[in-house]
Design a protein around this motif. Structure first.
Motif, short mmCIF file in Angstrom:
data_model
loop_
_atom_site.label_atom_id
_atom_site.label_comp_id
_atom_site.label_asym_id
_atom_site.label_seq_id
_atom_site.Cartn_x
_atom_site.Cartn_y
_atom_site.Cartn_z
N CYS A 1 57.85 33.49 74.24
CA CYS A 1 56.50 34.08 74.11
C CYS A 1 56.52 35.48 74.69
O CYS A 1 57.18 35.75 75.70
N SER A 2 55.78 36.38 74.05
CA SER A 2 55.76 37.79 74.50
C SER A 2 54.69 38.03 75.55
O SER A 2 53.63 37.38 75.55
N GLN A 3 54.96 39.01 76.43
CA GLN A 3 53.96 39.43 77.41
C GLN A 3 52.97 40.38 76.73
O GLN A 3 53.33 41.17 75.85
N SER A 4 51.72 40.35 77.18
CA SER A 4 50.72 41.27 76.63
C SER A 4 50.93 42.70 77.14
O SER A 4 50.61 43.67 76.46
N GLU A 5 51.49 42.87 78.36
CA GLU A 5 51.76 44.18 78.93
C GLU A 5 53.24 44.27 79.28
O GLU A 5 53.79 43.41 79.95
N VAL B 1 68.80 38.78 79.49
CA VAL B 1 67.90 38.13 80.44
C VAL B 1 68.38 38.45 81.84
O VAL B 1 69.57 38.24 82.16
N GLY B 2 67.44 38.99 82.67
CA GLY B 2 67.83 39.34 84.02
C GLY B 2 66.91 38.80 85.08
O GLY B 2 67.29 38.69 86.24
N PHE C 1 58.81 22.38 76.89
CA PHE C 1 59.81 23.42 76.66
C PHE C 1 59.88 24.34 77.88
O PHE C 1 58.85 24.68 78.47
N PRO C 2 61.09 24.77 78.26
CA PRO C 2 61.17 25.89 79.22
C PRO C 2 60.70 27.17 78.50
O PRO C 2 61.01 27.38 77.33
N LEU C 3 59.96 28.01 79.22
CA LEU C 3 59.33 29.21 78.62
C LEU C 3 60.08 30.47 79.09
O LEU C 3 60.31 30.66 80.29
N LEU C 4 60.42 31.31 78.12
CA LEU C 4 61.08 32.60 78.43
C LEU C 4 60.14 33.74 78.00
O LEU C 4 59.97 34.00 76.81
N PRO C 5 59.48 34.43 78.98
CA PRO C 5 58.59 35.55 78.62
C PRO C 5 59.43 36.74 78.14
O PRO C 5 60.43 37.10 78.76
N LEU C 6 59.01 37.39 77.05
CA LEU C 6 59.71 38.56 76.50
C LEU C 6 58.88 39.82 76.76
O LEU C 6 57.67 39.83 76.56
N ARG C 7 59.57 40.92 77.13
CA ARG C 7 58.90 42.20 77.35
C ARG C 7 59.22 43.15 76.21
O ARG C 7 60.37 43.50 75.99
N GLY C 8 58.15 43.63 75.48
CA GLY C 8 58.34 44.59 74.39
C GLY C 8 59.09 44.04 73.21
O GLY C 8 59.67 44.80 72.43
N LEU C 9 59.10 42.75 73.07
CA LEU C 9 59.89 42.13 72.01
C LEU C 9 59.17 40.87 71.53
O LEU C 9 58.47 40.22 72.31
N LEU C 10 59.34 40.58 70.25
CA LEU C 10 58.72 39.38 69.70
C LEU C 10 59.70 38.77 68.69
O LEU C 10 60.29 39.49 67.88
N VAL C 11 59.89 37.45 68.76
CA VAL C 11 60.83 36.73 67.89
C VAL C 11 60.05 35.87 66.91
O VAL C 11 59.14 35.12 67.31
N ILE D 1 50.73 36.13 79.38
CA ILE D 1 51.65 35.69 78.32
C ILE D 1 50.83 35.14 77.16
O ILE D 1 49.86 34.39 77.36
N PHE D 2 51.19 35.60 75.93
CA PHE D 2 50.47 35.10 74.75
C PHE D 2 50.64 33.57 74.62
O PHE D 2 51.68 33.01 75.01
N ARG D 3 49.67 32.90 73.99
CA ARG D 3 49.70 31.44 73.87
C ARG D 3 50.49 30.99 72.64
O ARG D 3 50.82 29.82 72.53
N MET D 4 50.76 31.90 71.72
CA MET D 4 51.52 31.55 70.52
C MET D 4 52.91 32.16 70.62
O MET D 4 53.05 33.34 70.94
N GLY D 5 53.94 31.36 70.39
CA GLY D 5 55.30 31.85 70.47
C GLY D 5 56.18 31.19 69.43
O GLY D 5 55.69 30.59 68.46
N THR D 6 57.50 31.29 69.63
CA THR D 6 58.48 30.74 68.69
C THR D 6 59.47 29.86 69.44
O THR D 6 60.05 30.30 70.46
#
Length: 792
Positions: free
Chosen positions: A53-57, A31-32, A11-21, A68-73
């Protein structure tokens, strides 16, 4: 509970900042970042699937793999739109949880990972159903407290049957930290996920309850403040419409500003605040408003704890005291002692000094110099003629024209709580039906009480313990004993001739020249001229009259200079009478030669020491004793005692024992218009009487003071220094004094002791030995009577 495992996928991975799906969530993402845009493009080319997947910071701009967290959606990109600013807005729908197994290392343009999808099977478990209901109940409580989640959301959530989806949807609506939301995402089994969510809901509910309580308190305070502000603005508007300009509101605002900018004790602050609030509520037309305004003004103006820093430099203080005053060693020494102790202990209650002495010796100016030497403020209050207790303690505020007493008025004038406070003429106070002001001063001048001085107007205790009180008096007899006990007495008896000469040369003459616009060259008054003014134109303990005579010379000199008579005035001893007229006093002895029946006594008055000539004449008669010269009761009793002593010692003194039967005795003290009284003329009266009866003359060089008993003992007297100065001024060479007063000789100036021989005596026999000449100049009284009878 089992998990359906599928094979690993890329899968292509999209890191999220301050957000979790979460799975089953649909939302928009902006996305920028460049790598994220390329991951999106890859997903759109393939099967529209992307791993979120969300960023830890949050603040990391370019996250590494460890950030980046190892568990995502796994989500499906439903829609993508490019915005004008270059950002891409996408609509995604969460499908399944997925665990990252590893990163595709060869792909460097964007993150690509191997991930395993985790599917949730549908199972039925009564305990899970109970947990779901509990979670829904807690979520409902949360919604009621939060007001941030709409009731429609609760209705939508209530229709969810799947426990996992219920937990995810509820968590997505909670304002949790990313790590807490991630913990729910990583908890795959239903039951632990619901239990963890229940804990989070309970915590959030407790926090909301606390916020609500705090919010209510703050709201009440804000409502009160806003209400007061609104009412004040209304009042200002009303007063403006009525044409009262700022009116009462402006006054109150100004007073509040002074209160906040000043430093006050807590009780004083509360009282002022309370009175300002009363003033604000009071109608403008109310008469009491001006009373409250005056009261608040006084409380704000008083120096509550404002102190000036003492200049604890003994050398500098001594220089200032010597610069301002010549002589006065004891008062100066006392001030320097206070400074020394203050320097050691850092805090000392202000002393209460009482300067006692005749007019013109510099009591008031000395107090001003004390303040200058200490670096303190100076304030003076005159108590002469004060007869109302309210002058000291103030008036009650209910009286018309009420104001604080003179003590707090002086403190306001000083502007500090530790000034040098001069209470002038403390012996001139009186009392009447309005109270006794000297009794009111007891609290002011008591070091143990004046830290809580109470004024009737202020009604709050004021601390006077740091004030250095200096009082002045001409005589101690006018001061009540309880008041006298609270003060430390420093006697300033007067100046010697030499001291007066120095004072006039150093201070008085330059001062009068300045005041009359005369330069040093325009007027020359040498020391010989000053000495003649002291001896022949003044007779005082102080230097006030001396200064007046110098001022008279300066005035006449100024007139001659302005009229053009002379460009430079030279005043000599010979030309002094052209400026001051004929001499007012004769300098030297009262008698030019030894006299029979005339003795010189020394008396104390409130303006200093004086010489007192006592004359005795023995006449034929029947033994009558006549006293003239406006004598007081004490002196009349002294004359009776001297007469009785003479009768009892007639045989030993060589006097006819029956002289009192054949002669009248007339005792006269010249200057009959001046009242004379005091207990120190006994030996002088006895000496003059015995001289007249024995015919032996009294030495013209001798002056004396002392009281006599019926047995001839000489009793001690007071005011020896003043009397000695009077004898010195008159030019006497020998002074007889009581033996018990010998210890007082150390207070006599050295210049006086060099000019006068002081002879202590304890009995009249010693007095007569030093005072009477050995030869008989006139026949004794009895012989004179026989001689007069034979001639007739």
């Amino acid at each position: 509970m089992g998990l359906n495992k599928q094979k690993n996928r890329r899968f292509p991975l999209l890191p999220l900042r301050g957000l979790l799906v979460y799975p089953s969530m649909v939302l928009h993402l902006d996305v920028g970042r460049e790598r994220s845009v390329k991951a999106l493009e890859k997903a759109m080319v393939d099967d529209h699937l992307i791993l979120l997947c969300s960023q830890s910071e949050v603040n990391i701009e370019e996250p590494a793999q460890d950030d980046i967290f190892r568990m995502g959606t796994v989500a499906k990109v439903r829609q993508m739109l490019k915005l004008p600013n270059g950002t891409i807005r996408v609509l995604v729908e969460g499908l399944e949880r997925a665990e990252v197994l590893g990163y595709v290392e060869e792909n460097t343009e964007f993150y690509e990972v191997y991930a395993r999808e985790l599917q949730e099977p549908n199972t039925e478990d009564p305990e899970v159903d109970a947990l779901m209901r509990t979670v829904l109940t807690q979520f409902e409580h949360y919604i009621n407290l939060s007001k941030k989640v709409t009731p429609e959301t609760l209705a939508a959530v209530s229709d969810i049957d799947e426990p996992g989806r219920l937990a995810d949807v509820i968590t997505s609506h909670l304002p949790l930290k990313i790590k807490d939301k991630q913990a729910i995402l990583e908890t795959v089994p239903f039951r632990p996920r619901l239990e963890k969510l229940l804990d989070l809901l309970n915590n959030e509910r407790e926090v909301l309850e606390l916020e609500r309580k705090i919010g209510q308190r703050v709201k009440k305070q804000m409502e009160k403040t806003q209400k007061e502000y609104y009412l004040r603005e209304q009042m200002k508007a009303i007063q403006k419409e009525l044409g009262e300009k700022e009116g009462r509101a402006g006054e109150v605002e100004e007073l509040r500003e002074q209160l906040e900018n000043g430093e006050f004790p807590e009780k004083v602050y509360e009282r002022i605040k309370k009175e300002i609030d009363r003033l604000e509520r009071m109608p403008t037309s109310a008469a009491e408003g001006s009373i409250i305004r005056g009261y608040v003004d006084w409380l704000l103006a008083l120096p509550w704890g404002k102190e000036t820093e003492d200049v604890l430099d003994i050398t500098r203080a001594e220089e200032i005291l010597n610069e301002d005053h010549y002589g006065l060693e004891k008062p100066k020494e006392r001030v320097l002692e206070y400074l020394a102790v203050q320097q050691l202990v850092k805090k000392l209650k202000g002393p209460i000094l009482c300067l006692v002495g005749p007019p013109g010796v510099g009591k008031t100016s000395l107090a001003r110099s004390i303040a200058r030497s200490l670096g303190r403020e100076f304030v003076r209050v005159s108590l002469g003629g004060v007869r109302d207790e309210a002058e000291i303690r103030g008036h009650r505020r209910t009286y018309v024209g009420a104001m604080p007493g003179r003590i707090l008025q002086g403190m306001r004038t000083a502007g500090s709580s530790n000034p040098v406070f001069l209470l002038d003429e403390i012996d001139k106070m009186a009392s009447d039906f309005r109270g006794d002001p000297s009794a009111a001063l007891l609290e002011v001048l008591d070091p143990e009480q004046n830290n809580t001085f109470s004024d009737h107007f202020v009604e709050l205790p004021y601390d006077l313990s740091k004030v250095m009180f200096v009082t002045t008096a001409n005589m101690l007899q006018g001061i009540p004993r309880p008041l006298l006990d609270r003060m430390e007495i420093l006697n300033i008896p007067g100046y010697t001739e030499l001291e007066k000469l120095e004072i006039s040369d150093r201070y008085l003459l330059p001062k009068q020249k300045r005041e009359h616009g005369l330069s040093e060259e325009q007027l020359n008054l040498p020391q010989e001229g000053l000495l003649q003014i002291i001896r022949q134109y003044t007779r005082e303990s102080g230097v006030r009259n001396l200064e007046q005579q110098i001022a008279a010379i300066c005035r006449k000199a100024a007139k001659r200079l302005v009229s053009g008579e002379s460009e430079r005035i030279e005043v000599t001893a010979d030309s002094l009478k052209d400026y001051l007229g004929n001499a007012k006093f004769r300098y030297g002895l009262a008698e030019a030669e030894d006299q029979v029946g005339s003795a010189t006594g020394l008396a104390w008055t409130e303006v200093g020491g004086e010489t007192l000539t006592i004359e005795v004449s023995v006449l034929p008669g029947s033994g009558k004793l006549t006293l003239t010269g406006k004598l007081g009761d004490v002196m009349k009793e002294s004359a009776q005692a001297a007469f009785s002593y003479t009768r009892s010692r007639a045989d030993q003194l060589g006097i006819d024992g029956s002289f009192y039967e054949k002669n009248d005795v007339h005792i006269h003290i010249p200057e009959g218009a001046v009242p004379k009284d005091g207990p120190s003329a006994g030996i002088t009266l006895a000496t003059a009487l015995i001289s007249a009866l024995t015919g032996r003359a009294v030495s013209k060089d001798v002056a004396m003071t002392g009281e006599v008993t019926l047995r001839g003992r000489v009793l001690p007297i007071g005011g020896l220094k003043e009397k000695s100065l009077a004898a010195h001024r008159a030019g006497y060479k020998k002074v007889l004094l009581p033996m018990d007063n010998e210890r007082d000789l150390r207070d006599i100036p050295e210049s006086v002791k060099e000019a006068i021989e002081f002879v202590p005596v304890s009995h009249m026999d010693e007095v007569l030995e030093h005072a009477l000449t050995p030869e008989v100049i006139e026949p004794p009284a009895a012989e004179a009577s026989e001689f007069q009878a034979k001639t007739h």
